[in-house]
Design a protein around this motif. Sequence first.
Motif, short mmCIF file in Angstrom:
data_model
loop_
_atom_site.label_atom_id
_atom_site.label_comp_id
_atom_site.label_asym_id
_atom_site.label_seq_id
_atom_site.Cartn_x
_atom_site.Cartn_y
_atom_site.Cartn_z
N LEU A 51 43.31 34.14 42.75
CA LEU A 51 44.60 34.85 42.35
C LEU A 51 44.88 33.72 41.32
N TRP A 52 44.83 32.64 40.97
CA TRP A 52 45.34 31.76 40.11
C TRP A 52 44.72 32.07 38.81
N LYS A 54 43.57 35.09 37.83
CA LYS A 54 44.08 36.29 37.48
C LYS A 54 45.59 36.15 36.88
N LEU A 55 46.40 35.53 37.72
CA LEU A 55 47.88 35.12 36.96
C LEU A 55 47.51 34.53 35.74
N GLU A 56 46.91 33.68 35.40
CA GLU A 56 46.53 32.79 34.14
C GLU A 56 46.18 33.65 33.15
N SER A 58 46.74 37.01 32.99
CA SER A 58 47.92 37.89 32.96
C SER A 58 48.92 37.50 32.15
N ALA A 65 55.40 38.36 38.37
CA ALA A 65 54.61 37.05 38.90
C ALA A 65 55.51 36.36 40.12
N ILE A 68 54.45 38.04 43.24
CA ILE A 68 53.19 37.77 43.77
C ILE A 68 53.15 36.30 44.51
N LEU A 69 54.12 35.44 43.72
CA LEU A 69 53.95 33.94 44.19
C LEU A 69 54.69 34.25 45.62
N TYR A 72 52.05 35.42 47.94
CA TYR A 72 51.46 34.56 48.36
C TYR A 72 51.81 33.42 49.50
N TYR A 111 49.08 47.58 33.86
CA TYR A 111 49.43 47.00 35.38
C TYR A 111 50.60 47.57 36.25
#
Length: 139
Positions: A51-52, A54-56, A58, A65, A68-69, A72, A111
């Motif tokens: 996940l991290w 992919k977030l980085e 994006s 975001a 998503i957090l 998570y 997205y």
Amino acid sequence: MDKGIDYLEDDILEDFGELKELDFGNRKGKSSESQNEEDVQKKIEYVDENLWGKLEKSGKRISFAKDILALYSYMKDPLVKWYRKAIVVAALIYFIVPIDTIPDITPLFGYLDDLGVLTALLKYLGSELMQYYPEEYRN
């Protein structure tokens, strides 16, 4: 129907390493009783590992975001039942995996499918998810 379709799935997932091992759709023929907490835990580990990154990647291209957090955090809560976590895990894996309805590299629209899946999940979980957002987003 012929089982010839399986080779296509195997070829598609070949480049994704441990994603192939997650066995979506019960391809290995396990009984439904054996698809339980252990399977969900395996998928949670996949989300933890991916996940991290992919977030980085994006970065600022996504406005969701914070959602998503929150998802998570919900997924990591030990008080949440495993079958509720399974739904969240599926949505987060959809966000992580590069095989999408609309590829993430598509300008402006990349997205939208991820946002649609996450929005449906946020609507489904409703107020149950509010406590997992940072204080400034709760109103």
